[in-house]
Enzyme design. Structure first.
Site, PDB file in Angstrom:
ATOM      1  N   LYS A 193       0.863  -1.194   0.000  1.00 56.15           N
ATOM      2  CA  LYS A 193       0.000   0.000   0.000  1.00 56.15           C
ATOM      3  C   LYS A 193       0.894   1.237   0.000  1.00 56.15           C
ATOM      4  O   LYS A 193       0.926   2.024   0.953  1.00 56.15           O
ATOM      5  CB  LYS A 193      -0.920  -0.027   1.217  1.00 56.15           C
ATOM      6  CG  LYS A 193      -2.098  -0.969   1.070  1.00 56.15           C
ATOM      7  CD  LYS A 193      -3.104  -0.494   0.025  1.00 56.15           C
ATOM      8  CE  LYS A 193      -3.876   0.718   0.494  1.00 56.15           C
ATOM      9  NZ  LYS A 193      -4.861   1.157  -0.548  1.00 56.15           N
ATOM     10  N   ASP A 226      -4.953  -3.804  -2.083  1.00 57.23           N
ATOM     11  CA  ASP A 226      -6.408  -3.904  -2.237  1.00 57.23           C
ATOM     12  C   ASP A 226      -6.779  -4.248  -3.679  1.00 57.23           C
ATOM     13  O   ASP A 226      -7.716  -5.015  -3.919  1.00 57.23           O
ATOM     14  CB  ASP A 226      -7.106  -2.626  -1.775  1.00 57.23           C
ATOM     15  CG  ASP A 226      -6.498  -1.361  -2.349  1.00 57.23           C
ATOM     16  OD1 ASP A 226      -5.388  -1.415  -2.915  1.00 57.23           O
ATOM     17  OD2 ASP A 226      -7.143  -0.298  -2.235  1.00 57.23           O
ATOM     18  N   ASP A 254      -5.610 -16.222   2.692  1.00 54.03           N
ATOM     19  CA  ASP A 254      -6.901 -16.831   3.038  1.00 54.03           C
ATOM     20  C   ASP A 254      -7.896 -16.657   1.895  1.00 54.03           C
ATOM     21  O   ASP A 254      -8.682 -17.556   1.592  1.00 54.03           O
ATOM     22  CB  ASP A 254      -7.461 -16.209   4.313  1.00 54.03           C
ATOM     23  CG  ASP A 254      -6.881 -16.846   5.571  1.00 54.03           C
ATOM     24  OD1 ASP A 254      -5.909 -17.613   5.440  1.00 54.03           O
ATOM     25  OD2 ASP A 254      -7.393 -16.581   6.668  1.00 54.03           O
TER      26      ASP A 254
END
Length: 370
Positions: A193, A226, A254
């Site tokens: 990020k 993201d 995950d």
């Protein structure tokens, strides 16, 4: 005869049930291959809290440091929700990672052909999927200081988690990413990020510098974390190796796991730096699923992630690449034969429990080895 010293830490919940199928694999390979496995079981997690008042004793930590590899189950559960934060079951695992400096966490996301329909995405998006997410494991938000909850003068509370990375930490995980990519499709995505986080800016700069100096032969693309999450759902097969920090790696791996159909399907390896003298790495292998206390003791847990984690130990710690490849094939063949645990059950398939799935995989492995 080569000897491999393994420390088995089954842990809590379904951990002991799925670890029993690793015992089955170890016993089979000990008979079929020219190696000796010396195994020892010990407590870690909630079970250790119950007996010793701590999730990881100094004695078990010493055994972990002496082992060639640690095969880990799972820790935690509602039973220990009210213990002090410092001695929660997960603290034992975090300490193992930190004390052994297991900085590189390899989390593959592989969609077996027989399970393409079990994914939440369309078959054409996931069939043949083979992604490796490389998560930095000993730095970042989970270990940064200060980490605290304080009461302010006005009576409100303030929580602080500090995200910290150094050049060295980023350099060494970047090198592992490029090395892994060379043995795969030769492409790395670095997820950070950098638009809002200073650690993201440094991460971007350091990965770029390592690539320019040491890995120009590998394709490198930077992607916002993201956006990477979105693309994993939109077009997952565009990725090969994704390298990211501790927090983003936890979440993205995950998410990628569910592309493969179930968290119960996927293993992981946590590796340290090579020993300067022997070249061997400290290593811990574990499934990425949790302790699943709601199904513990019922004999229905999926053992594939635990067995595949042992397969990664064969590959990275025991130099038994042929056997690791055959185990992967045995798992794929068993699924193709219709065996399914409850978490991956599909219409017209054979519903089996933990033990029956483990036996079927070992039987198929025996057929392949001959």
């Amino acid at each position: 005869m080569a000897t491999h010293n393994l420390l088995l830490l089954p842990g809590d919940g379904i951990g002991p049930e799925v670890m029993a199928e690793v015992d089955r694999l170890v016993a089979f390979l000990a008979k079929k291959s020219k190696v000796e496995f010396k195994t020892e079981q010990a407590l870690c997690g909630g079970c250790s809290i119950d007996k010793h008042g701590t999730p990881l004793t100094e004695e078990v930590l010493a055994k972990a440091k002496a082992a060639d590899a640690i095969i880990f189950g799972s820790v935690g559960g509602p039973k220990w929700d009210k213990v002090a934060y410092e001695i929660r079951p997960e603290a034992g695992l975090l300490r193992l990672r930190k004390e052994l400096d297991l900085f590189a966490n390899l989390r593959p996301a592989i969609c077996y052909p027989a399970l393409a329909e079990a994914s939440s995405l369309k078959r054409e998006l996931v069939e043949g999927l083979d992604i490796l997410i490389l998560r930095e494991l000993t730095g970042g938000t989970y270990f940064g200081e200060p980490k605290e909850i304080v009461t302010l003068e006005n009576g409100q509370k303030r929580a602080v988690d500090t995200t910290v990375y150094t050049t060295h930490e980023i350099e060494r995980i970047a090198r592992v990413a490029f090395d892994l990519a060379r043995k795969r499709k030769n492409k790395v995505h670095s997820a950070e990020k950098r638009n809002v986080m200073k650690t993201g800016v440094l991460w971007n700069q350091v990965v770029t510098a390592v690539h320019a100096a040491e890995a120009k032969d590998v394709e490198l693309q930077h992607i916002l974390a993201d956006a990477c999450s979105m693309q994993l759902v939109r077009n997952p097969k565009q990725f090969d190796v994704i390298v990211c920090d501790n927090l983003f790696g936890d979440m993205l791996s995950d998410q990628a796991a569910m592309l493969a159909g179930s968290l119960g399907m996927l293993p992981s390896a946590s590796l340290g730096a090579p020993d300067p003298k022997t070249g061997l790495r400290k290593a811990l292998y574990e499934p990425i699923h949790g302790s699943a206390p709601d199904i513990a003791g019922k004999g229905i847990a999926n053992p594939i992630a635990q067995m595949a984690s042992f397969g990664m130990a064969l590959r990275y710690s025991c130099n038994m690449v042929k056997e690791a490849d055959l185990l992967d094939k045995a798992i794929a063949n068993t699924l193709a034969q219709g065996y399914r645990t409850a978490d991956i059950m599909q219409p017209n398939m054979r519903s089996v429990g933990t033990t029956e799935m483990g036996k079927a995989i070992v039987t198929e492995l025996e057929r392949l080895i001959g």
